[in-house]
Design an enzyme around this catalytic site. Structure first.
Site, PDB file in Angstrom:
ATOM      1  N   THR A  39      -1.539   5.948  -7.060  1.00 49.60           N
ATOM      2  CA  THR A  39      -0.418   6.783  -7.492  1.00 49.60           C
ATOM      3  C   THR A  39      -0.658   7.807  -8.469  1.00 49.60           C
ATOM      4  O   THR A  39       0.098   8.667  -8.782  1.00 49.60           O
ATOM      5  CB  THR A  39       0.942   5.970  -7.584  1.00 49.60           C
ATOM      6  OG1 THR A  39       0.529   4.853  -8.319  1.00 49.60           O
ATOM      7  CG2 THR A  39       1.155   5.284  -6.315  1.00 49.60           C
ATOM      8  N   THR A  88      -4.055   6.176 -13.913  1.00 48.05           N
ATOM      9  CA  THR A  88      -5.378   6.807 -14.595  1.00 48.05           C
ATOM     10  C   THR A  88      -5.192   8.181 -14.752  1.00 48.05           C
ATOM     11  O   THR A  88      -5.580   8.788 -16.042  1.00 48.05           O
ATOM     12  CB  THR A  88      -6.651   6.479 -13.965  1.00 48.05           C
ATOM     13  OG1 THR A  88      -6.387   5.092 -13.801  1.00 48.05           O
ATOM     14  CG2 THR A  88      -7.693   6.523 -14.793  1.00 48.05           C
ATOM     15  N   HIS A 133      -1.410  -0.025  28.265  1.00 54.61           N
ATOM     16  CA  HIS A 133      -0.978  -0.616  26.959  1.00 54.61           C
ATOM     17  C   HIS A 133      -0.525   0.340  25.945  1.00 54.61           C
ATOM     18  O   HIS A 133       0.935   0.276  25.559  1.00 54.61           O
ATOM     19  CB  HIS A 133      -2.032  -1.173  26.450  1.00 54.61           C
ATOM     20  CG  HIS A 133      -2.024  -2.097  25.102  1.00 54.61           C
ATOM     21  ND1 HIS A 133      -1.698  -3.531  25.191  1.00 54.61           N
ATOM     22  CD2 HIS A 133      -1.601  -1.655  23.738  1.00 54.61           C
ATOM     23  CE1 HIS A 133      -1.470  -3.917  23.828  1.00 54.61           C
ATOM     24  NE2 HIS A 133      -1.429  -2.660  22.880  1.00 54.61           N
ATOM     25  N   GLU A 134      -0.993   1.380  26.039  1.00 52.66           N
ATOM     26  CA  GLU A 134      -0.590   2.364  24.835  1.00 52.66           C
ATOM     27  C   GLU A 134       0.669   3.097  25.585  1.00 52.66           C
ATOM     28  O   GLU A 134       1.527   3.336  24.879  1.00 52.66           O
ATOM     29  CB  GLU A 134      -1.427   3.458  24.520  1.00 52.66           C
ATOM     30  CG  GLU A 134      -2.949   2.866  24.009  1.00 52.66           C
ATOM     31  CD  GLU A 134      -2.497   2.107  22.767  1.00 52.66           C
ATOM     32  OE1 GLU A 134      -1.687   2.350  21.957  1.00 52.66           O
ATOM     33  OE2 GLU A 134      -3.146   0.904  22.235  1.00 52.66           O
ATOM     34  N   HIS A 182       3.677   1.188  24.764  1.00 53.55           N
ATOM     35  CA  HIS A 182       3.879   1.247  23.354  1.00 53.55           C
ATOM     36  C   HIS A 182       4.942   2.674  23.152  1.00 53.55           C
ATOM     37  O   HIS A 182       6.149   2.780  22.617  1.00 53.55           O
ATOM     38  CB  HIS A 182       3.007   1.452  22.391  1.00 53.55           C
ATOM     39  CG  HIS A 182       2.419   0.174  21.885  1.00 53.55           C
ATOM     40  ND1 HIS A 182       3.099  -1.070  21.480  1.00 53.55           N
ATOM     41  CD2 HIS A 182       1.081  -0.346  22.243  1.00 53.55           C
ATOM     42  CE1 HIS A 182       2.301  -2.174  21.127  1.00 53.55           C
ATOM     43  NE2 HIS A 182       1.130  -1.490  21.614  1.00 53.55           N
TER      44      HIS A 182
END
Length: 632
Positions: free
Chosen positions: A199, A202, A417-418, A421
């Site tokens: 983020t 440093t 499968h996809e 989804h």
């Protein structure tokens, strides 16, 4: 390494000289004068060298039967009869004047000892000195930032404006302390930068060193720890001694959790080297002697393991949270990281920022770098939007593995499968919008379905989490409905769904059966290493109830996903067949398919093997910007 090589070379030279001067001489037999005279007369001696009262020589190997080839014996000084007898027996004789050779022989004999004494004296002088010599390991290794050279300023830091404001106040205090002290205020003694990795903690410290007009020392927390006991504490004291000499100054300790961990949390008890270092740091920051004008900056992504004494006011007065940037911060960060990158006319950094929620500054820098590499690989003169889209897909989903050869059956399994989804993400109300579906192996997956939120989310509703469970189980449900068998491809989905359901039940109180109770907090024994031993604070009955609720949540949303797929069998099959044909579909193309629209022909993919494609080929390779923009 250079010093070590020098000393090894010196030791090697000493050993070689010692062997040459002492061990290089042949083995000699010592004779008395009578034996020497007897062997001369018997013809056993071949040659003799006489130096003063000592004779050294070589036997004739044909007449001498002993093992020794050489001898030494005492002889009278300037004896005429000895010379006559040697000549009569054909012995080669050499007379050496020892008036000048005595001292030389003595020096040669004592040379190894003199050399060893000289090296010992040299070592002792080195050990008594400072700097980089043998006993300098107790000195601080902090580096003082030079005033010359390329500087990082606050103009190079974007997306964390609140943290910049707090640190700008520290610099203003150092430049004009009377402005703040006139009302009785005092300068903060320590500022702790806290935030996830990448983020910009440093980077903020480097910007402070570029902005401040005071000495700036930087050191890593691991630099305090050594194999010698007490070295860490000595280095802390030396670091603050340097700071006092150049006060007002800033000291930056990166990854302070290396030395600032909770005391008493080790298996060996409480008295170890790291705790000695932490005690010295606590005393120097706010002990009996005050260190006015020294401000300590520290950075860590593990504030939970730091010792409470380190975090109290008077030591680290402020904790500055450096969090992931929001959409405006991401856009500003992208502008900083693309200052030296030529961008095409179709590049919209606001669109890229909207499509990268949760990215840190380091992620965005990596994204810009990957986009530039993609453009350079295709010999483009500017970086375009399709390069950023491909770079984003690589960062989010992994590198394409087109060399991985899949059978037709595996491709079909992956496609359905996809597609499962994708259909669940499309139909559920609270799920994130679909971004891209691919059956090209990426990273460790054979296929990926990626969703991206419209806005940044900091809290999640129960409805959203349940839709996430259904989305995760969509692939497994599609396999069961269309393929009539189960594969291992859903293993990662099942693992993520189970962990999410357990958090919902045990941490977030989202179970109607158990209620708003948390079972995530464990009693930790710090003397057993905290994480090693955890006391169980629930009964067997409650643990069984937790497991039943986790199973009920997962199975309920599995049935939801299965119902969505059964209600849209033809659409799932359409998406799967299109994936088998095109391999990649973005969110807009899936929407067009489900709406019954015909997809536009896809432009030819760039050929990475061509080194210098022509202008016509480069035009054909370009993807229109509106197709690459994420779905709002």
């Amino acid at each position: 390494m250079k010093s070590l090589a020098l000393w090894l070379g010196i030791i090697l030279v000493v050993v070689v000289l010692f062997r040459v001067l002492t061990g290089g001489e042949p083995q000699r037999e010592t004779l008395d004068y009578t034996t020497f005279w007897t062997r001369v007369t018997s013809g056993e001696i071949k040659s003799v060298t006489i130096t003063g009262s000592r004779a050294e020589g070589e036997y004739d190997p044909q007449r001498h039967e002993g093992e020794a080839q050489f001898f030494t014996a005492p002889v009278p000084v300037n004896d005429p009869s000895l010379w006559k007898d040697l000549r009569d027996n054909n012995v080669e004789t050499i007379l050496v004047d020892d008036s000048e050779g005595g001292w030389l022989q003595i020096l040669i004999g004592w040379a190894p000892m003199i050399l060893l004494i000289g090296i010992w004296i040299f070592f002792m002088r080195q050990m008594q000195g400072g700097g980089n010599r043998a006993l300098s390991f107790g000195k601080s290794r902090a580096k003082m930032q030079a005033a010359s050279g390329k500087k990082v300023t606050f103009a190079d830091v974007a997306g964390i404006e609140e943290a910049k404001e707090e640190l700008t106040e520290i610099i203003d205090f150092l430049k004009d302390p009377q402005r703040f002290q006139r009302l009785g205020g005092r300068i903060p003694k320590g500022v702790l930068l806290v935030g996830p990795p990448g983020t910009g903690k440093t980077l903020l410290a480097r910007a402070i060193s570029g902005e401040a007009d005071v000495p700036f020392y930087s050191i890593s927390g691991s630099d305090f720890v050594e194999m010698f006991v007490g070295v860490g504490a000595s280095r802390v004291r030396d670091l603050f001694e340097q700071g006092k000499k150049s006060a007002p100054c800033l000291i930056f300790i990166d990854e302070i959790d290396a030395v600032g961990r909770h005391r008493g949390a080790g298996l060996g008890g409480g008295h170890d080297e790291r705790e000695q270092t932490l005690n010295a740091l606590l005393v120097e920051m706010d002990g009996f002697e005050s260190n006015e004008g020294i401000i300590v900056l520290a950075a860590t992504n593990r504030p939970d393991v730091l010792d409470p004494a380190l975090l109290r006011p008077g030591r680290f007065d402020r904790q500055v949270v450096v969090d992931r940037p929001d959409i405006r911060g991401r856009a500003e960060t992208l502008r900083v990281h693309t200052r030296n990158i030529p961008l095409g006319d179709n590049v919209d950094l606001e669109v890229i920022a909207r499509g990268t929620p949760g990215f840190t500054g380091a992620d965005l820098e990596n994204l810009a770098n990957e986009a530039a590499l993609f453009a350079a690989r295709r010999n483009k003169s500017v970086v375009e939007m399709d390069d950023f889209e491909e770079a984003k897909d690589k960062v989010l989903m992994g590198t394409e593995r087109r060399s991985l050869i899949l059978s037709e059956e595996e491709k079909r399994n992956t496609a359905f499968h996809e597609a499962g989804h994708a259909m669940v993400a499309h139909k559920l109300e609270h799920a994130d919008p679909l971004h891209k579906v691919t059956i090209i192996p990426r990273g460790r997956s054979l296929g990926v379905t990626q969703t991206l939120p419209v806005d940044d989310k900091h809290t999640y509703t129960k409805d959203f989490l349940e839709d996430q469970l259904a989305f995760a189980m969509g692939g497994r449900a599609a396999e069961e409905v269309f393929l009539n068998h189960l594969t291992t491809g859903a293993g990662n989905d099942i693992d993520r769904a189970t962990k999410l359901a357990r958090k919902m039940v045990s941490d977030w109180g989202m179970s109607d059966e158990i209620g708003p109770l948390s079972f995530g907090s464990k009693e930790e024994h710090i003397f057993l290493g905290k994480e090693i031993s955890q006391a169980r604070d629930i009964s067997e009955k409650t643990a069984q109830l937790l497991d039943e609720e986790v199973k009920r949540l997962v199975m309920r949303n599995y049935e939801r996903a299965k119902r969505v797929i059964l209600d849209n069998r033809d659409k799932v099959e359409l998406v799967a067949n299109t994936l088998l044909e095109r391999e990649v579909l973005d969110g807009e193309e899936v929407e067009q398919l489900l709406a019954g629209e015909k997809l536009k022909p896809r432009p030819p993919a760039p050929d990475p093997k061509r080194e210098e494609p022509g202008a016509e080929e480069r035009e054909a390779e370009k993807v229109p910007a509106e197709q690459d923009a994420p779905t709002p």
